[in-house]
Design a protein around this motif. Structure first.
Motif, short mmCIF file in Angstrom:
data_model
loop_
_atom_site.label_atom_id
_atom_site.label_comp_id
_atom_site.label_asym_id
_atom_site.label_seq_id
_atom_site.Cartn_x
_atom_site.Cartn_y
_atom_site.Cartn_z
N MET A 122 6.13 42.92 0.77
CA MET A 122 7.44 42.92 0.14
C MET A 122 8.33 43.97 0.79
SD MET A 122 7.14 40.52 -1.94
CE MET A 122 5.67 39.55 -2.06
N VAL A 123 9.64 43.74 0.69
CA VAL A 123 10.56 44.68 1.31
C VAL A 123 10.60 45.97 0.51
CG1 VAL A 123 12.02 42.87 2.29
CG2 VAL A 123 12.51 43.74 0.01
N GLN A 124 10.89 47.06 1.21
CA GLN A 124 11.02 48.34 0.56
C GLN A 124 12.47 48.56 0.14
OE1 GLN A 124 9.53 51.22 3.34
NE2 GLN A 124 7.41 50.69 2.95
N THR A 125 12.64 49.33 -0.92
CA THR A 125 13.98 49.66 -1.37
C THR A 125 14.47 50.90 -0.63
OG1 THR A 125 13.51 48.74 -3.57
CG2 THR A 125 15.39 50.23 -3.37
N VAL A 126 15.67 50.80 -0.07
CA VAL A 126 16.25 51.89 0.71
C VAL A 126 17.29 52.59 -0.15
CG1 VAL A 126 17.51 52.50 2.81
CG2 VAL A 126 15.87 50.59 2.83
N ARG A 127 17.23 53.91 -0.17
CA ARG A 127 18.18 54.70 -0.96
C ARG A 127 19.32 55.19 -0.06
NH1 ARG A 127 18.03 57.32 -5.90
NH2 ARG A 127 19.34 59.18 -6.12
N ILE A 128 20.55 55.01 -0.52
CA ILE A 128 21.73 55.45 0.21
C ILE A 128 22.59 56.31 -0.72
CG2 ILE A 128 23.89 54.73 1.32
CD1 ILE A 128 22.57 52.30 2.34
N GLU A 129 22.99 57.48 -0.21
CA GLU A 129 23.87 58.36 -0.97
C GLU A 129 25.32 57.96 -0.73
OE1 GLU A 129 22.72 60.61 -3.04
OE2 GLU A 129 20.61 60.33 -2.46
N ALA A 130 26.13 58.00 -1.80
CA ALA A 130 27.53 57.62 -1.70
C ALA A 130 28.38 58.53 -2.57
CB ALA A 130 27.71 56.16 -2.14
N GLU A 131 29.68 58.54 -2.27
CA GLU A 131 30.65 59.27 -3.07
C GLU A 131 31.63 58.27 -3.67
OE1 GLU A 131 32.61 62.24 -0.80
OE2 GLU A 131 30.75 63.29 -0.24
N ALA A 132 32.06 58.55 -4.88
CA ALA A 132 33.03 57.67 -5.54
C ALA A 132 34.42 57.89 -4.93
CB ALA A 132 33.05 57.95 -7.04
N ARG A 133 35.20 56.82 -4.86
CA ARG A 133 36.61 56.93 -4.45
C ARG A 133 37.45 56.22 -5.50
NH1 ARG A 133 38.35 52.45 -1.09
NH2 ARG A 133 36.65 50.95 -0.84
N GLY A 134 38.58 56.82 -5.80
CA GLY A 134 39.33 56.38 -6.97
C GLY A 134 40.31 55.28 -6.75
N ARG A 135 40.81 55.09 -5.52
CA ARG A 135 41.88 54.12 -5.32
C ARG A 135 41.45 52.99 -4.39
NH1 ARG A 135 46.10 55.68 -2.60
NH2 ARG A 135 45.07 57.45 -1.56
N ALA A 136 41.98 51.80 -4.65
CA ALA A 136 41.75 50.65 -3.78
C ALA A 136 42.97 50.45 -2.90
CB ALA A 136 41.48 49.40 -4.62
N GLY A 137 42.84 49.52 -1.95
CA GLY A 137 43.96 49.21 -1.08
C GLY A 137 43.74 49.71 0.34
N LYS A 138 44.58 49.18 1.26
CA LYS A 138 44.44 49.51 2.67
C LYS A 138 44.75 50.98 2.95
CE LYS A 138 45.45 44.87 4.40
NZ LYS A 138 46.33 44.04 5.28
N GLY A 139 45.76 51.52 2.26
CA GLY A 139 46.11 52.92 2.49
C GLY A 139 44.99 53.85 2.08
N ALA A 140 44.37 53.58 0.93
CA ALA A 140 43.26 54.42 0.47
C ALA A 140 42.05 54.28 1.40
CB ALA A 140 42.88 54.02 -0.96
N ALA A 141 41.82 53.06 1.90
CA ALA A 141 40.70 52.86 2.83
C ALA A 141 40.92 53.63 4.13
CB ALA A 141 40.52 51.37 3.11
N ARG A 142 42.16 53.61 4.65
CA ARG A 142 42.46 54.36 5.87
C ARG A 142 42.27 55.86 5.65
NH1 ARG A 142 46.57 50.27 6.72
NH2 ARG A 142 48.05 51.53 5.52
N ALA A 143 42.66 56.35 4.48
CA ALA A 143 42.48 57.76 4.17
C ALA A 143 41.00 58.13 4.13
CB ALA A 143 43.16 58.09 2.83
N THR A 144 40.18 57.22 3.60
CA THR A 144 38.73 57.46 3.56
C THR A 144 38.17 57.54 4.97
OG1 THR A 144 38.54 56.29 1.44
CG2 THR A 144 36.53 56.56 2.73
N ARG A 145 38.64 56.69 5.88
CA ARG A 145 38.17 56.72 7.27
C ARG A 145 38.61 58.00 7.98
NH1 ARG A 145 40.48 51.38 7.12
NH2 ARG A 145 38.89 49.90 6.38
N ARG A 146 39.82 58.46 7.69
CA ARG A 146 40.29 59.70 8.31
C ARG A 146 39.44 60.89 7.90
NH1 ARG A 146 45.58 57.49 7.36
NH2 ARG A 146 45.72 58.66 5.39
#
Length: 230
Positions: free
Chosen positions: A1-25
């Motif tokens: 059976m496949v193993q479960t992989v754990r990934i750490e993430a941070e919450a982001r509050g806003r949606a949309g292209k502008g918020a996504a670009r800010a996250t990439r920056r």
């Protein structure tokens, strides 16, 4: 059976292209967790964690526990990744949240056993793979790492179908109503190199025959035009 992989993430509050670009920056990859009739969760990932998973084979069949800092841990499948058209860096990741008790649709890779001793291949046959992955419905906690097909007794002309998979792990194929083909042992291709040579082309010019003395025949003088009457 496949193993479960754990990934750490941070919450982001806003949606949309502008918020996504800010996250990439800020050096992160924007992502979203959707499904199970719940509101979507917007998150940001470390690009190194994303690339590490993408370098693994069959990442779309792996189970992930996405741990959101200061929030919940979500059980997910990584469904889609968008890449930059020039740099190939990940731009956005879509995760599908797993609903309790629901089956999930996944693609499981196929592995072939005993290729080195397969009688059909040793006789010159060719392994013709129809499906390198098989799409199935599976329990999230019992997704197989791979399906195995045994070639130990496969002769030339043999067809290996879904029913020949050694262990189906309780999955149900997405293709219903028929025992579909996965691979076959095809006969070798014979090339006929005994085809007759092409016929010689027509002679373009006929040589003038020389007289018995060996000298070439003189060229015929052109006829004179008749004299004009005065």
């Amino acid at each position: 059976m496949v193993q479960t992989v754990r990934i750490e993430a941070e919450a982001r509050g806003r949606a949309g292209k502008g918020a996504a670009r800010a996250t990439r920056r800020e050096g992160h990859v924007p992502a979203v967790i959707y499904g199970a009739k719940r509101e979507a969760t917007l998150i940001a990932l470390d690009p190194r964690d994303v690339m590490k998973e993408l370098h693994k084979s069959g990442w779309q069949s792996h189970l992930y526990e996405v741990s959101v800092k200061g929030g919940d841990t979500e059980r997910c499948l990584m469904r889609d990744v968008q890449f930059h058209p020039v740099t190939d860096r990940p731009l956005h990741v879509d995760f599908q949240r797993l609903a309790p008790g629901a089956r999930i649709r996944v693609k499981v890779p196929v592995a072939f056993l005993h290729e080195d001793t397969c009688p059909g291949l040793k006789a010159g046959g060719v392994l013709n793979v129809v499906r390198r992955e098989i799409e199935v419905l599976a329990d999230p906690d019992a997704v197989p790492e791979k399906f195995e097909l045994d070639l130990a007794e496969a002769q030339i002309g043999a067809g290996l179908r879904w029913s020949a998979v050694k262990d189906q792990f309780g999955t149900k194929p997405a293709i219903v109503g028929r025992d579909f083909m996965v691979a076959s042992i095809a006969a070798p291709t014979v090339v006929d190199d005994t085809a007759p040579a092409a016929a010689a082309g027509p002679v373009e010019a006929t040589k003038q025959k020389a007289p018995a003395g060996g000298a070439a025949a003189p060229a015929k003088a052109p006829a004179k035009a008749p004299a004009k009457k005065k």
